[in-house]
Design a protein around this motif. Structure first.
Motif, short mmCIF file in Angstrom:
data_model
loop_
_atom_site.label_atom_id
_atom_site.label_comp_id
_atom_site.label_asym_id
_atom_site.label_seq_id
_atom_site.Cartn_x
_atom_site.Cartn_y
_atom_site.Cartn_z
N PRO A 222 35.88 120.93 57.46
CA PRO A 222 37.04 121.75 57.87
C PRO A 222 38.09 121.78 56.76
O PRO A 222 38.38 120.76 56.12
CB PRO A 222 37.55 121.04 59.12
N THR A 223 38.65 122.95 56.56
CA THR A 223 39.61 123.11 55.47
C THR A 223 40.84 122.24 55.66
O THR A 223 41.35 121.63 54.71
CB THR A 223 40.03 124.59 55.36
N ASP A 224 41.35 122.14 56.91
CA ASP A 224 42.56 121.34 57.15
C ASP A 224 42.32 119.88 56.82
O ASP A 224 43.17 119.22 56.21
CB ASP A 224 43.00 121.49 58.61
N HIS A 227 42.14 119.40 53.01
CA HIS A 227 43.47 119.40 52.38
C HIS A 227 44.22 118.13 52.71
O HIS A 227 44.97 117.61 51.87
CB HIS A 227 44.26 120.62 52.84
N ALA A 228 44.06 117.61 53.94
CA ALA A 228 44.74 116.36 54.29
C ALA A 228 44.22 115.20 53.44
O ALA A 228 45.00 114.35 53.01
CB ALA A 228 44.53 116.07 55.78
N ALA A 229 42.94 115.18 53.18
CA ALA A 229 42.39 114.10 52.35
C ALA A 229 42.84 114.24 50.90
O ALA A 229 43.03 113.23 50.20
CB ALA A 229 40.86 114.11 52.43
N LEU A 230 43.02 115.46 50.43
CA LEU A 230 43.51 115.66 49.06
C LEU A 230 44.91 115.09 48.87
O LEU A 230 45.30 114.76 47.74
CB LEU A 230 43.50 117.14 48.70
N ALA A 231 45.68 115.00 49.95
CA ALA A 231 47.05 114.49 49.84
C ALA A 231 47.09 112.97 49.74
O ALA A 231 48.16 112.41 49.45
CB ALA A 231 47.88 114.95 51.05
N ASP A 271 47.22 114.57 60.22
CA ASP A 271 47.14 115.95 60.67
C ASP A 271 48.27 116.73 59.99
O ASP A 271 49.44 116.62 60.37
CB ASP A 271 47.27 116.03 62.19
N ILE A 272 47.91 117.51 58.97
CA ILE A 272 48.94 118.21 58.21
C ILE A 272 49.43 119.46 58.94
O ILE A 272 50.35 120.12 58.46
CB ILE A 272 48.41 118.60 56.82
N CYS A 273 48.82 119.80 60.10
CA CYS A 273 49.25 120.98 60.85
C CYS A 273 50.35 120.66 61.86
O CYS A 273 50.94 121.58 62.44
CB CYS A 273 48.06 121.60 61.57
#
Length: 305
Positions: A222-224, A227-231, A271-273
């Motif tokens: 999943p894209t979200d 991206h959360a792991a990239l942070a 959860d970046i959302c």
């Protein structure tokens, strides 16, 4: 008094390397109706010749590659496209020049009597000049579109895979294997190349990200969560992935770490959302500093006696 005669103009010298663009580009090469490729991206120096080869990965070869040489056309014009040629194939165009080398005769001992003169041996040697690496990007009845040049064959291979991945992720393709199938739940399922990835890459397909991870395959996450792991810092991801991924290299790229974390430890990712928590203290407002005032002048007092 007569002026000296001007020297005759000398022939232009061939450059040591053909000019190359800064970035790879799409090159259109004319294709004859008989299957003869009339143009190639680079030319040899005067008196030289050109060879065109198709390369593909081959695990049984010591170098990891196999190749097929294209046959020259009639009157040495053009090259015959091999029957088995497909989009994404790696194409190498190599140019060579020839040079005559004179080898002195071997030294012999002293001879008594008639001495026979031995002529020096002359050999014609083939010298490599330049190589253009690319891949077959598109084709029609009148032209082959090549993409290149790339510095190495491996980099051309990685670019070819990226082009195949983009074509596979297209949902507007009318028919054929590039049209994304649908899952039981309804949304399209990304299609990835059958060949394992050779370079690190990231492509997006709706709510999913497709990460090419050499040694781990094509990772669909999943894209979200990706991206959360990239942070997160890389060393944190290494620690969390230790129980799940064996022999994880210390220099694993961040994109691969993030995709592996999104696959194996999604419950440990933020959860970046979500909106910021209401109990988070707001940033204090800094008031404007007061305007500095000049110091009052000193008062003069009469001296004390």
């Amino acid at each position: 008094m007569t002026s000296p005669r001007p020297a005759p103009p000398s022939a232009p010298r061939a450059p040591a390397r053909p000019p190359r663009p800064v970035d790879p580009a799409l090159v259109s090469c004319r294709l004859h109706t008989s299957g003869l490729l009339l143009d190639v991206p680079i030319s040899p120096p005067p008196g030289g010749h050109t060879r065109v080869l198709t390369y593909w990965p081959d695990a049984t070869s010591p170098t990891g590659w196999a190749h097929e040489l294209w046959r020259p056309g009639p009157s040495n014009r053009g090259f015959q496209v091999p029957p088995v040629t497909e989009l994404g194939d790696l194409i190498a165009v190599a140019t060579f020049t020839t040079r005559t080398v004179t080898t002195p005769p071997p030294a012999t001992g002293r001879r008594v009597g008639v001495v026979r003169r031995v002529e020096p041996e002359r050999q014609v040697r083939e010298l490599w000049h330049a190589t253009w690496y690319g891949y077959l990007h598109a084709a029609d009845r009148h032209a082959l579109i090549l993409h290149g040049p790339f510095p190495t064959l491996a980099e051309a291979h990685g670019a070819s895979q990226q082009a195949q991945l983009r074509a596979a992720l297209r949902t507007d393709h009318p028919t054929g294997p590039h049209k994304a199938p649908t899952s039981r739940d309804g949304p399209p399922v990304p299609v990835v190349p059958a060949e394992p990835p050779v370079t690190v890459s990231v492509a997006y397909h709706g709510p999913n990200a497709v990460v090419g991870a050499p040694g781990h395959g094509w990772l669909l996450v999943p894209t979200d969560q990706f991206h959360a792991a990239l942070a997160l810092p890389a060393h944190h991801l290494h620690q969390r992935l230790g129980p799940h991924v064996a022999d994880l290299a210390p220099d694993t790229p961040p994109a691969v770490l993030a995709a592996l974390a999104a696959r194996h430890t999604p419950d440990q990712l933020p959860d970046i959302c979500l909106p910021p928590r209401p109990d988070t203290p707001p940033t204090p407002h800094l008031a404007d500093p007061p305007t500095p005032q000049p110091d009052p002048p000193p008062t003069s007092e009469p001296p004390h006696h």
